[in-house]
Design a protein around this motif. Sequence first.
Motif, mmCIF file in Angstrom:
data_model
loop_
_atom_site.group_PDB
_atom_site.id
_atom_site.type_symbol
_atom_site.label_atom_id
_atom_site.label_comp_id
_atom_site.label_asym_id
_atom_site.label_seq_id
_atom_site.Cartn_x
_atom_site.Cartn_y
_atom_site.Cartn_z
ATOM 1 N N HIS A 118 0.846 -1.186 0.000
ATOM 2 C CA HIS A 118 0.000 0.000 0.000
ATOM 3 C C HIS A 118 0.883 1.237 0.000
ATOM 4 O O HIS A 118 1.929 1.275 0.656
ATOM 5 N N LEU A 119 0.473 2.260 -0.738
ATOM 6 C CA LEU A 119 1.287 3.469 -0.832
ATOM 7 C C LEU A 119 1.526 4.126 0.526
ATOM 8 O O LEU A 119 2.542 4.794 0.726
ATOM 9 N N ASP A 120 0.602 3.929 1.475
ATOM 10 C CA ASP A 120 0.792 4.501 2.811
ATOM 11 C C ASP A 120 2.012 3.910 3.511
ATOM 12 O O ASP A 120 2.544 4.506 4.445
ATOM 13 N N SER A 137 9.207 -3.153 2.403
ATOM 14 C CA SER A 137 9.725 -3.324 1.041
ATOM 15 C C SER A 137 8.643 -3.880 0.132
ATOM 16 O O SER A 137 7.994 -4.870 0.479
ATOM 17 N N PRO A 138 8.449 -3.266 -1.032
ATOM 18 C CA PRO A 138 7.490 -3.827 -1.987
ATOM 19 C C PRO A 138 8.008 -5.145 -2.553
ATOM 20 O O PRO A 138 9.213 -5.390 -2.576
ATOM 21 N N LYS A 139 7.093 -5.983 -2.999
ATOM 22 C CA LYS A 139 7.447 -7.287 -3.550
ATOM 23 C C LYS A 139 7.114 -7.338 -5.037
ATOM 24 O O LYS A 139 6.151 -6.727 -5.499
ATOM 25 N N VAL A 140 7.935 -8.070 -5.767
ATOM 26 C CA VAL A 140 7.671 -8.388 -7.168
ATOM 27 C C VAL A 140 7.400 -9.879 -7.234
ATOM 28 O O VAL A 140 8.142 -10.678 -6.661
ATOM 29 N N PHE A 141 6.318 -10.279 -7.897
ATOM 30 C CA PHE A 141 5.914 -11.678 -7.947
ATOM 31 C C PHE A 141 6.102 -12.258 -9.347
ATOM 32 O O PHE A 141 5.735 -11.640 -10.336
ATOM 33 N N ASP A 142 6.684 -13.433 -9.387
ATOM 34 C CA ASP A 142 6.798 -14.206 -10.621
ATOM 35 C C ASP A 142 5.544 -15.058 -10.730
ATOM 36 O O ASP A 142 5.348 -15.989 -9.939
ATOM 37 N N SER A 194 6.935 -17.172 -6.798
ATOM 38 C CA SER A 194 7.957 -16.662 -5.889
ATOM 39 C C SER A 194 7.883 -15.139 -5.789
ATOM 40 O O SER A 194 7.494 -14.452 -6.728
ATOM 41 N N ALA A 195 8.249 -14.624 -4.598
ATOM 42 C CA ALA A 195 8.238 -13.183 -4.335
ATOM 43 C C ALA A 195 9.662 -12.684 -4.156
ATOM 44 O O ALA A 195 10.504 -13.375 -3.572
ATOM 45 N N HIS A 196 9.938 -11.481 -4.647
ATOM 46 C CA HIS A 196 11.293 -10.925 -4.605
ATOM 47 C C HIS A 196 11.245 -9.454 -4.213
ATOM 48 O O HIS A 196 10.338 -8.727 -4.607
ATOM 49 N N GLU A 197 12.257 -9.020 -3.461
ATOM 50 C CA GLU A 197 12.380 -7.612 -3.089
ATOM 51 C C GLU A 197 13.403 -6.877 -3.945
ATOM 52 O O GLU A 197 13.321 -5.661 -4.085
ATOM 53 N N GLN A 198 14.375 -7.596 -4.502
ATOM 54 C CA GLN A 198 15.465 -6.953 -5.236
ATOM 55 C C GLN A 198 15.582 -7.457 -6.673
ATOM 56 O O GLN A 198 16.670 -7.449 -7.243
ATOM 57 N N LYS A 199 14.489 -7.909 -7.236
ATOM 58 C CA LYS A 199 14.499 -8.400 -8.614
ATOM 59 C C LYS A 199 13.331 -7.787 -9.384
ATOM 60 O O LYS A 199 12.405 -7.243 -8.802
ATOM 61 N N ILE A 247 -2.650 -2.551 -12.777
ATOM 62 C CA ILE A 247 -2.306 -1.259 -12.192
ATOM 63 C C ILE A 247 -0.931 -1.431 -11.566
ATOM 64 O O ILE A 247 -0.695 -2.379 -10.825
ATOM 65 N N THR A 248 0.004 -0.529 -11.845
ATOM 66 C CA THR A 248 1.401 -0.745 -11.471
ATOM 67 C C THR A 248 1.998 0.456 -10.733
ATOM 68 O O THR A 248 1.477 1.566 -10.803
ATOM 69 N N PHE A 249 3.112 0.206 -10.059
ATOM 70 C CA PHE A 249 3.859 1.253 -9.364
ATOM 71 C C PHE A 249 4.872 1.860 -10.335
ATOM 72 O O PHE A 249 6.076 1.642 -10.217
ATOM 73 N N GLY A 250 4.411 2.617 -11.282
ATOM 74 C CA GLY A 250 5.293 3.190 -12.291
ATOM 75 C C GLY A 250 5.339 2.311 -13.522
ATOM 76 O O GLY A 250 5.133 1.110 -13.471
ATOM 77 N N GLU A 251 5.586 2.929 -14.652
ATOM 78 C CA GLU A 251 5.617 2.228 -15.927
ATOM 79 C C GLU A 251 6.933 2.575 -16.615
ATOM 80 O O GLU A 251 7.473 3.649 -16.397
ATOM 81 N N VAL A 252 7.420 1.684 -17.435
ATOM 82 C CA VAL A 252 8.658 1.948 -18.156
ATOM 83 C C VAL A 252 8.371 1.979 -19.657
ATOM 84 O O VAL A 252 7.898 0.995 -20.221
ATOM 85 N N ALA A 253 8.599 3.122 -20.275
ATOM 86 C CA ALA A 253 8.570 3.289 -21.728
ATOM 87 C C ALA A 253 9.423 4.521 -21.977
ATOM 88 O O ALA A 253 9.079 5.604 -21.526
ATOM 89 N N TYR A 254 10.549 4.334 -22.611
ATOM 90 C CA TYR A 254 11.568 5.380 -22.756
ATOM 91 C C TYR A 254 12.334 5.536 -21.439
ATOM 92 O O TYR A 254 13.535 5.595 -21.410
ATOM 93 N N GLN A 255 11.612 5.640 -20.329
ATOM 94 C CA GLN A 255 12.194 5.754 -18.989
ATOM 95 C C GLN A 255 11.083 5.429 -17.994
ATOM 96 O O GLN A 255 9.968 5.098 -18.388
ATOM 97 N N LEU A 256 11.384 5.523 -16.692
ATOM 98 C CA LEU A 256 10.350 5.354 -15.676
ATOM 99 C C LEU A 256 9.358 6.497 -15.799
ATOM 100 O O LEU A 256 9.745 7.665 -15.843
ATOM 101 N N LEU A 257 8.082 6.159 -15.863
ATOM 102 C CA LEU A 257 7.020 7.146 -16.056
ATOM 103 C C LEU A 257 6.056 7.150 -14.877
ATOM 104 O O LEU A 257 5.998 6.203 -14.100
#
Length: 201
Positions: free
Chosen positions: A2-4, A10-15, A20-25, A179-189
């Motif tokens: 949550h943004l709060d 640490s946010p998680k990225v899920f495969d 599996s969940a990752h904090e640094q991948k 819905i994502t925490f930022g998008e990448v196209a050209y750069q972080l958007l």
Amino acid sequence: MHLDNLGKISPKVFDGLSGSAHEQKAVVMHVHVKQGKTVDVGIVNIFEQGGGDTLTFASDGFSCTDVMVNGVKENFADYITKNDLDTKLPLVADYYGALVNISFQSVEPGAEVKFYAPVFAGIRYKHAKPISDYATLFDAQLKKNKLSGNNVLFSCNCILNYLYSGLEGHKTEPFVGPITFGEVAYQLLNQTLVYLEVHDL
């Protein structure tokens, strides 16, 4: 996450394949393009530069203390307060033909301003023009870009669009991605929708 809780956990990225969940991948999508096809990465951005001051920064980064306002140095947090800027509206810059948004994360009075994406030295930013009806503007952008569900393979929309523009219960066809925490196209958007479109050569 949550943004709060930003900065607290640490946010998680899920495969999605393994669970599996990752904090640094990061999870990266590779697209195999069939012969005779090509892909384009594009953005839908409903924000435009407003008519206010031109803002520039002395260095690249996700935060700053000072800003050059029409060439005059000021504390950025104090400038935001003094001018009653709506921090739900991003800074907008023309990056060589593409309008790119930089969203505000936090403003500490008299001190630091933090962003969700980096600002760059030498780029001219303006506070975004206020918007009235997100859904109407979004639909207009789709028609302007002549986008259809037949060609859009993947998309992701910024969580700040969802939160600030009241997207709950609304459709954003032909885009049905996450819905994502930022998008990448050209750069972080920020506060844009990014899409991958497939075309015949």
